[in-house]
Every structure is written in C-alpha cells, then in structure tokens.
Design a protein around this motif. Structure first.
Motif, PDB file in Angstrom:
ATOM      1  N   ALA A  43       0.840  -1.201   0.000  1.00 44.13           N
ATOM      2  CA  ALA A  43       0.000   0.000   0.000  1.00 44.13           C
ATOM      3  C   ALA A  43       0.878   1.256   0.000  1.00 44.13           C
ATOM      4  CB  ALA A  43      -0.897  -0.021   1.238  1.00 44.13           C
ATOM      5  N   TYR A  44       2.051   1.192   0.667  1.00 47.56           N
ATOM      6  CA  TYR A  44       2.957   2.341   0.694  1.00 47.56           C
ATOM      7  C   TYR A  44       3.471   2.689  -0.704  1.00 47.56           C
ATOM      8  CZ  TYR A  44       3.269   2.479   5.791  1.00 47.56           C
ATOM      9  OH  TYR A  44       2.982   2.614   7.121  1.00 47.56           O
ATOM     10  N   LEU A  46       1.956   2.702  -3.432  1.00 42.68           N
ATOM     11  CA  LEU A  46       1.000   3.584  -4.126  1.00 42.68           C
ATOM     12  C   LEU A  46       1.094   5.007  -3.591  1.00 42.68           C
ATOM     13  CD1 LEU A  46      -0.138   0.740  -4.862  1.00 42.68           C
ATOM     14  CD2 LEU A  46      -2.360   1.828  -4.989  1.00 42.68           C
ATOM     15  N   MET A  47       1.336   5.115  -2.273  1.00 46.39           N
ATOM     16  CA  MET A  47       1.449   6.442  -1.668  1.00 46.39           C
ATOM     17  C   MET A  47       2.708   7.150  -2.184  1.00 46.39           C
ATOM     18  SD  MET A  47       0.374   5.379   2.216  1.00 46.39           S
ATOM     19  CE  MET A  47      -0.838   4.095   2.489  1.00 46.39           C
ATOM     20  N   ALA A 245      -4.111   3.407   5.913  1.00 41.46           N
ATOM     21  CA  ALA A 245      -4.875   3.063   4.708  1.00 41.46           C
ATOM     22  C   ALA A 245      -5.950   4.109   4.421  1.00 41.46           C
ATOM     23  CB  ALA A 245      -5.497   1.674   4.866  1.00 41.46           C
ATOM     24  N   THR A 247      -5.666   7.133   4.106  1.00 34.16           N
ATOM     25  CA  THR A 247      -5.213   8.197   3.193  1.00 34.16           C
ATOM     26  C   THR A 247      -5.768   7.965   1.778  1.00 34.16           C
ATOM     27  OG1 THR A 247      -3.176   6.970   2.778  1.00 34.16           O
ATOM     28  CG2 THR A 247      -3.047   8.762   4.380  1.00 34.16           C
ATOM     29  N   LYS A 248      -6.082   6.705   1.467  1.00 31.71           N
ATOM     30  CA  LYS A 248      -6.601   6.383   0.127  1.00 31.71           C
ATOM     31  C   LYS A 248      -7.865   7.195  -0.177  1.00 31.71           C
ATOM     32  CE  LYS A 248      -7.807   2.352  -2.671  1.00 31.71           C
ATOM     33  NZ  LYS A 248      -7.956   0.896  -2.679  1.00 31.71           N
ATOM     34  N   ASN A 249      -8.750   7.296   0.816  1.00 30.15           N
ATOM     35  CA  ASN A 249     -10.002   8.034   0.594  1.00 30.15           C
ATOM     36  C   ASN A 249      -9.961   9.448   1.153  1.00 30.15           C
ATOM     37  OD1 ASN A 249     -11.211   5.809  -0.635  1.00 30.15           O
ATOM     38  ND2 ASN A 249     -11.817   4.965   1.350  1.00 30.15           N
ATOM     39  N   HIS A 320      -0.676  -2.090  -9.992  1.00 30.36           N
ATOM     40  CA  HIS A 320      -1.034  -0.909  -9.181  1.00 30.36           C
ATOM     41  C   HIS A 320      -2.498  -0.526  -9.390  1.00 30.36           C
ATOM     42  CE1 HIS A 320       2.816   1.108  -7.552  1.00 30.36           C
ATOM     43  NE2 HIS A 320       3.008  -0.196  -7.670  1.00 30.36           N
ATOM     44  N   GLU A 324      -5.431   0.052  -6.583  1.00 35.27           N
ATOM     45  CA  GLU A 324      -6.213   1.288  -6.501  1.00 35.27           C
ATOM     46  C   GLU A 324      -7.712   1.006  -6.566  1.00 35.27           C
ATOM     47  OE1 GLU A 324      -3.189   4.755  -7.739  1.00 35.27           O
ATOM     48  OE2 GLU A 324      -4.742   4.284  -9.190  1.00 35.27           O
ATOM     49  N   GLY A 326      -9.177  -1.799  -5.633  1.00 38.02           N
ATOM     50  CA  GLY A 326      -9.626  -2.582  -4.472  1.00 38.02           C
ATOM     51  C   GLY A 326     -10.379  -3.812  -4.944  1.00 38.02           C
TER      52      GLY A 326
END
Ligand SMILES: NC(=O)c1ccc[n+]([C@@H]2O[C@H](COP(=O)([O-])OP(=O)(O)OC[C@H]3O[C@@H](n4cnc5c(N)ncnc54)[C@H](OP(=O)(O)O)[C@@H]3O)[C@@H](O)[C@H]2O)c1
Length: 338
Positions: A43-44, A46-47, A245, A247-249, A320, A324, A326
């Motif tokens: 997940a990191y 993607l950030m 997590a 932060t995604k939304n 990726h 994104e 999900g």
C-alpha cells in the motif's frame, strides 16, 4: 545480459511506472546480486508513487518494492554466509524506499535469509514485510496471550490476513473488519467478519463480545477510526495502530490527525494502552530470526499466505491499478517471467 527495472519517472497515476533497460548491477563488498523471482507490492508503494508529499517519499526517479525473493546470482567480496544458486528472501529497507521492482538487485547478505526448498516464491515474499509487520504488532507490541480476544481491521488485506493466520497459531479469539465480498475468506481464516461499510463495528463488537476486546490492530488510521477502535477495548486492552490506509479516501491530512489522536489516547489513565510499534528494519537479529521461522512455517504448511494476484514485472502498472481499484484480498506480487 541486461537488467530490466521499473522506475517511477514522476509522481502520478500507475502510468508513471516505466520499464527501463540498463547494465546489470554489480555487488559491492558484503553484498550479493539476486535474480528476483517475486517482488511484493505494498500500500505504501502507491502512496510514494502518487505523491512527493507523503512522508519519506523519495525524489524521482526511483524504484519501488520493499520485499523480494530470488536466487543468488553473484557474490560480492567478503560474503561467506550465502552461495550462488541459493534462494533467499529479504527486505530492501537498507536501500531507502525500495528497489524490488527489478530483475536483478544487489543487497547486503546480512538482509537476506535462505528460503527452504519447495516454497512458492510469491507466497514467501508475503512473509518479508506483511508477516513480519503482523508478528511485530502481535507479539512485540501487543504481547498477546493465548485466549485473548482481538479485532483486526483491514482483515482481508496483506497485513490483515497475516494477522489472522498468526492469531490462529497464537490461539486468539478473532474478529475482523472487511468488505462483504471478503467475509468468506475472513471466516475461513478463523475470524468473525464485520462489514465496516454497512455496520458500526463498535456496536457489533459490543453485541458479539459483551465487554469488548483485548487488542485492536488498526492499519486504517484517522482520528475518528482510532477513537472508535480505542472504545472497543476492555480494561487492560491495547490499541496497536500501524498504518494509514485511510489516506486512500481521505488524503494525507489523515496522518497528522492520526498521530495526534494516538498520542492523546496513550495519555488517558484508564488502564488501556496505545503502544507504538517498532520499525521492522531496526533489529536485524529479530528480523532474521522471525523471517527464518516464518519461512519454516510456510514450508511446513502451518501458514499459507493469501496471494491476491501475480503480475509480470512489465505489468507493474496493471498491478497498481488493481490495488487502486480494491476488491482483492491478500498481497499483490510481481513475478519473474518464465
Ligand atoms: N508499520 C508497518 O510496518 C507497516 C507495514 C505494512 C503495512 N502497513 C500499513 O498497513 C496498511 C495496510 O497494509 P496492507 O498491505 O495490508 O494493505 P491492503 O492489502 O491494501 O489492505 C488494506 C485493506 O483494508 C481494507 N479497508 C480499507 N478501509 C477500511 C476501513 N475503514 N475499515 C476496515 N478495513 C478497511 C480494505 O479491505 P476490503 O477490500 O475488505 O474493504 C483493504 O483491502 C497500509 O496502509 C500501511 O499503512 C504498515
């Protein structure tokens, strides 16, 4: 022979991941060159790819990938602990942000642990960060005892599934939040599923347990989420927060608010605690011993990591996109082409 490596050329969407061709890297003293068979996506990643403002995000161009499994292809000078042809697993923490999305990588021998024969590289790579994060949270931070009750948020995710597998081995009573489509998996891993999208997990935990749980593992973050996680703890309970997590939304503003809330919760003198988890890369002896033990468990069939998808290195952007979108469970892995 040439190397192929995926590079983040600028911050942005999955299409900024570009495959470049270059000379093979040469191992320095104390390092070995590894031909990568499997590299984890986290997940990191993607950030870091999406924004240069994420804490710790490096300057472009850079290569992502914090965990690899591969075959030792060349020894640098002064390496006596590994042999050419040996399969190894390890993290790339020492390189900074990563470097695993590549065909060949040079890493210090001290970061690598031999993989037992017959183990699937894609399953083995799930252990390096996800299972070690879960192990750290469960045994070093929360210090769980057999028979304790735990709530795992993000239970169908890479770290969540690892927490459930390790929790089962530790004899815990488990509850896990996940989307409805992942409930069958969460049940199969030994936990009672709770749909965080349609149910109030605080109420559900009260209904299911009466007085709450001993530990909450929270990789979601956000001030409201942490406060609610704290509320489901019973006396003596521990809130283990280890991710963002959300932060995604909700964006990067979640991070300082989460840190502030955890600090405030840790100050409340009510018999509950909110301990911080240590960095995985800080204690090399623990890291090597725990990874070796986890690899043995995998070889013995005691654990079976959930691999969400396997993508060739050249299709890192497609991998990726899946993260994104999900709708997956477990860890997404890049694999070497046959
Ligand atoms: N501190 C460390 O050493 C460390 C190491 C690794 C990861 N992490 C952190 O842990 C987080 C999770 O990592 P991961 O690799 O497990 O990610 P992941 O595989 O993407 O799993 C996260 C899962 O969380 C679920 N989710 C999203 N919002 C939720 C909510 N509000 N409540 C409950 N579940 C929710 C989603 O599951 P559904 O599809 O079921 O909705 C998603 O698949 C990362 O964001 C990262 O910050 C920390």
């Amino acid at each position: 022979m040439r190397n192929h490596r995926v590079v983040v050329t600028r911050h942005g969407g999955p299409d900024v991941l570009q495959l470049v061709e270059e000379d093979l890297p040469e191992p320095q003293a104390g390092e070995v060159r590894v031909k990568v068979l499997a590299a984890g996506i986290s997940a990191y990643d993607l950030m870091f790819r999406g924004s240069g403002s994420f804490p710790g995000s490096p300057r472009v161009p850079f290569t992502l990938g914090e965990d690899v499994v591969g075959v030792v292809d060349k020894l640098g000078e002064e390496v006596s602990t590994l042999e050419e042809g040996q399969t190894v697993a390890g993290a790339t923490f020492c390189l900074g942000v990563g470097g695993g999305y590549t065909e060949f990588i040079c890493l210090p021998a001290s970061e690598l642990v031999p993989v037992p024969p017959g183990v699937d590289p894609a399953e083995a790579v799930c252990l390096v960060v996800n299972y070690l994060t879960a192990h750290m949270a469960m045994h070093r931070t929360a210090k769980v005892q057999s028979g304790e009750r735990v709530l795992v948020h993000g239970a169908a995710g890479g770290v969540g599934t690892a927490l459930l597998e390790l929790g089962k081995l530790a004899g815990l009573e488990m509850y896990g939040t996940a989307s409805k489509y992942n409930h069958k998996l969460v049940s199969a891993l030994g936990a009672t599923p709770i749909d965080y999208r349609t149910e109030d997990f605080v109420e559900r935990i009260r209904d299911l347990t009466g007085d709450g749980v001993d530990v909450v593992f929270d990789p979601i973050g956000g001030a409201r989420q942490l406060w609610r996680s704290y509320r489901v703890l019973r006396k003596g309970g521990r809130l283990v927060w280890f991710g963002v997590a959300a932060t995604k939304n909700e964006g990067l503003r979640v991070i300082p608010l989460t840190v502030l809330m955890r600090t405030l919760l840790a100050l409340i003198p009510d018999g509950k605690r909110a301990p911080l988890t240590a960095d995985l890369g800080k204690d090399n002896a623990w890291y090597r011993e725990t990874l070796a033990k986890s690899l043995d468990w995998l070889a013995e069939g005691k654990i079976k990591p959930v691999v969400a998808g396997r993508f060739p290195l050249a299709e890192a952007a497609r991998a990726h996109e899946l993260l994104e979108r999900g709708g997956y469970a477990g860890k997404v892995v890049l694999v070497a082409s046959a």
